[in-house]
Design a protein around this motif. Structure first.
Motif, PDB file in Angstrom:
ATOM      1  N   UNK A  45       0.738  -0.843   0.392  1.00 20.42           N
ATOM      2  CA  UNK A  45      -0.143   0.193  -0.148  1.00 20.42           C
ATOM      3  C   UNK A  45       1.107   1.094  -0.357  1.00 20.42           C
ATOM      4  N   UNK A  46       2.254   1.145   0.657  1.00 15.40           N
ATOM      5  CA  UNK A  46       3.088   2.870   0.947  1.00 15.40           C
ATOM      6  C   UNK A  46       3.483   2.783  -0.436  1.00 15.40           C
ATOM      7  N   UNK A  47       3.735   1.846  -1.018  1.00 16.64           N
ATOM      8  CA  UNK A  47       4.422   1.676  -2.756  1.00 16.64           C
ATOM      9  C   UNK A  47       4.129   2.452  -3.375  1.00 16.64           C
ATOM     10  N   UNK A  48       2.872   1.718  -3.536  1.00 21.63           N
ATOM     11  CA  UNK A  48       1.169   2.540  -4.205  1.00 21.63           C
ATOM     12  C   UNK A  48       0.979   3.935  -3.668  1.00 21.63           C
ATOM     13  N   UNK A  49       1.545   4.275  -2.606  1.00 22.53           N
ATOM     14  CA  UNK A  49       1.118   5.718  -2.942  1.00 22.53           C
ATOM     15  C   UNK A  49      -0.217   5.865  -1.918  1.00 22.53           C
ATOM     16  N   UNK A  50      -0.668   4.191  -1.067  1.00 28.81           N
ATOM     17  CA  UNK A  50      -2.103   4.792  -0.575  1.00 28.81           C
ATOM     18  C   UNK A  50      -2.923   4.420  -1.496  1.00 28.81           C
ATOM     19  N   UNK A  51      -3.753   4.397  -0.155  1.00 30.74           N
ATOM     20  CA  UNK A  51      -5.477   4.590  -1.370  1.00 30.74           C
ATOM     21  C   UNK A  51      -5.862   6.049  -1.550  1.00 30.74           C
ATOM     22  N   UNK A  52      -6.850   5.852  -3.257  1.00 31.22           N
ATOM     23  CA  UNK A  52      -7.826   7.102  -3.026  1.00 31.22           C
ATOM     24  C   UNK A  52      -8.509   7.047  -2.404  1.00 31.22           C
ATOM     25  N   UNK A 105     -12.440   0.397   0.991  1.00 32.03           N
ATOM     26  CA  UNK A 105     -11.758   0.152   2.006  1.00 32.03           C
ATOM     27  C   UNK A 105     -12.859  -0.796   2.313  1.00 32.03           C
ATOM     28  N   UNK A 106     -13.297  -1.643   2.249  1.00 30.57           N
ATOM     29  CA  UNK A 106     -14.832  -2.257   3.238  1.00 30.57           C
ATOM     30  C   UNK A 106     -14.240  -3.894   2.433  1.00 30.57           C
ATOM     31  N   UNK A 107     -14.214  -3.929   1.421  1.00 29.92           N
ATOM     32  CA  UNK A 107     -13.752  -5.338   1.025  1.00 29.92           C
ATOM     33  C   UNK A 107     -12.424  -5.006   0.081  1.00 29.92           C
ATOM     34  N   UNK A 130     -11.082  -0.779   6.523  1.00 30.23           N
ATOM     35  CA  UNK A 130     -11.774   0.580   6.937  1.00 30.23           C
ATOM     36  C   UNK A 130     -11.533   0.963   7.735  1.00 30.23           C
ATOM     37  N   UNK A 131     -10.835   1.025   8.835  1.00 32.02           N
ATOM     38  CA  UNK A 131     -10.356   1.443  10.014  1.00 32.02           C
ATOM     39  C   UNK A 131      -9.088   2.300   9.507  1.00 32.02           C
ATOM     40  N   UNK A 132      -8.233   1.512   8.004  1.00 30.34           N
ATOM     41  CA  UNK A 132      -7.405   2.836   7.738  1.00 30.34           C
ATOM     42  C   UNK A 132      -7.215   3.684   7.390  1.00 30.34           C
ATOM     43  N   UNK A 133      -6.203   4.756   7.594  1.00 25.88           N
ATOM     44  CA  UNK A 133      -4.508   4.438   8.124  1.00 25.88           C
ATOM     45  C   UNK A 133      -4.444   4.422   9.901  1.00 25.88           C
ATOM     46  N   UNK A 134      -6.904   5.059  10.061  1.00 27.06           N
ATOM     47  CA  UNK A 134      -6.208   5.358  11.589  1.00 27.06           C
ATOM     48  C   UNK A 134      -5.772   4.130  12.205  1.00 27.06           C
ATOM     49  N   UNK A 135      -4.979   2.835  12.046  1.00 23.72           N
ATOM     50  CA  UNK A 135      -5.107   1.619  12.476  1.00 23.72           C
ATOM     51  C   UNK A 135      -4.450   1.008  11.514  1.00 23.72           C
ATOM     52  N   UNK A 136      -2.862   1.202  11.267  1.00 22.15           N
ATOM     53  CA  UNK A 136      -2.017   0.627  10.111  1.00 22.15           C
ATOM     54  C   UNK A 136      -2.186  -0.111  10.504  1.00 22.15           C
TER      55      UNK A 136
END
Length: 449
Positions: free
Chosen positions: A163-170, A175-177, A198-204
């Protein structure tokens, strides 16, 4: 006076002397070193570097094939057997080996390039040996991430690393699935594993899921995120353009958004077209178009003519009624891609076909078709008797004209050309008709007997 001048001169000389006496810091001197770079390269060899160079500098120099003054000893054989100008881009930068005094260290240069991790990019020393390998294992992440693609896999990688290499989610990522496709040993079949992040990135830590080589990650799009629906308004309105709508937006709402019609707007001929249906092909129409006319049933031919005259995807709505009733009548809900067009009011009637001067005639309220034919110079000698038709500007319907019916503004008066079948066809029809009469007469006489 002379003594003062000498004293001033001595003072200036003293100032200059003190300035030049200040020690200027010197840049640290670089010490030349020799570093061996080998492995999956087009030009392995021993390169002349310095103690100020880092691991990334050596790799980049080797990738660029090195300038002649940097090469100390070029090795004779290469594993790639490539020409001088060939460059290789599939280096395993996440597992670069640095041999120093017999000790083997592995560095991840991608973490330096991506995240600035300087611990993965050490300074070089004399007699260092750098070994670069080809990428052998990969992993991919696709979908709603900022940098989807194929990435080098290193044993121990977790989903959070990719996920970090892909620069994160848009922002619109679902994120639930998050789906993970994991291939089985035959590399043909696979299992599908679903994760709720769903709790990412607050809960990495929720993404610290161990991965395998060849895993494929798919991040789906949240279809309900900032849904963009719009309609386009063109023609005679105060502010034509594209307008955002929601599920409850009506035609009257959009007319109000664009400032309403201009003084020259012809709302009675305004149209609303659904963009999706207008582009969607009709299998039945395609079938009928491909048939010869003789093969069609009467109802099929009538349906084809009516459909071709009608604008595909057009709403059945009276826009003048919509505006005058302030949306209480003829006010459909609009959908994404709808197109609204309001033409300019043109008080004309078009006279076409077999008249002396075909063209536009100014519309006069209450006048019938004969008035406009006379205004166009009357019929020519080649017109078809009883063939004149009035084409309604709103519906496109063809109607046989009547002296009692007034022609509306925008209508078309069409006078078709006479079809001359020739003398032979007339004689043939006459003979055929006479034969039928004789046959009927004989039949009646036979019945009487």
């Amino acid at each position: 006076m002379k003594t003062k001048s000498i004293g001033l001169l001595l003072l200036i000389l003293a100032i200059f002397a003190s300035v030049y006496a200040i020690e200027i810091p010197q840049m640290p001197t670089t010490i030349p070193i020799g570093v061996s770079i080998t492995g999956y390269l087009s030009k392995p060899g021993v390169y002349r570097l310095s103690t100020m160079d880092r691991l990334s500098d050596a790799v980049e120099i080797a990738q660029q094939s090195g300038k002649p003054d940097r090469v100390i000893n070029k090795l004779q054989s290469t594993p790639l057997d490539e020409t001088e100008n060939t460059q290789v881009f599939s280096y395993a930068l996440r597992s670069v080996v640095l041999m120093r005094q017999g000790k083997r260290n592995v560095y991840d240069l991608e973490k330096f390039y991506k995240f600035g991790d300087i611990s993965q990019n050490p300074l070089l020393k004399d007699d260092d040996i750098i070994i670069i390998s080809p990428i052998q294992q990969t992993i991919s992440i696709q979908g709603s991430v900022f940098s989807p693609g194929e990435y080098e896999f290193v044993q121990g990688d977790k989903l959070s690393d990719v996920i970090k290499f892909a620069n994160g989610f848009e922002p619109e990522a679902n994120l639930s699935n998050v789906m993970l496709y994991r291939y089985k040993s035959n590399m043909k079949d696979y299992d599908i594993i679903s994760f709720d992040l769903s709790s990412y990135p607050s809960n990495p830590s929720i993404a610290d899921i161990p991965l395998h080589s060849t895993d494929r990650i798919m991040v789906q799009l949240n279809q309900n995120y900032r849904i963009y629906r719009s309609v386009t308004v063109e023609g005679n309105v105060m502010a034509p353009g594209k307008y955002l709508i929601n599920e409850s937006t009506t035609l009257y709402d959009v007319l109000m958004l664009c400032g309403g019609p201009t003084d020259q707007a012809d709302l009675s001929n305004g149209i609303v077209v659904n963009g999706v249906l207008n582009l969607k092909p009709s299998p039945e129409i395609e079938r009928l178009i491909g048939l010869p006319m003789a093969s069609m049933t009467p109802i099929e031919y009538t349906y084809l003519r009516a459909t071709l005259r009608q604008l595909k995807g057009k709403y059945s709505v009276d826009m003048l009624n919509t505006w005058e009733s302030q949306g209480s009548r003829d006010n459909p809900h609009l959908v994404d891609g709808d197109h609204i067009f309001i033409p300019e009011k043109v008080e004309m009637v078009c006279v076409s076909g077999q008249v002396v001067r075909p063209g536009l005639i100014p519309w006069v309220e209450g006048e019938n078709y004969e008035y406009y034919i006379a205004a166009a110079g009357g019929y020519t000698g080649n017109r078809r008797l009883f063939g004149t038709r009035v084409i309604n500007s709103n519906s496109g319907n063809w109607a046989k004209p009547s002296r009692k019916d007034a022609v509306n503004s925008g209508d078309i008066v069409f006078v078709p050309e006479r079809i001359d079948y020739g003398i032979w066809y007339n004689v043939k029809d006459t003979v055929s008709f006479s034969y039928q009469l004789i046959a009927i007469f004989v039949s009646i006489q036979a019945l009487r007997k």
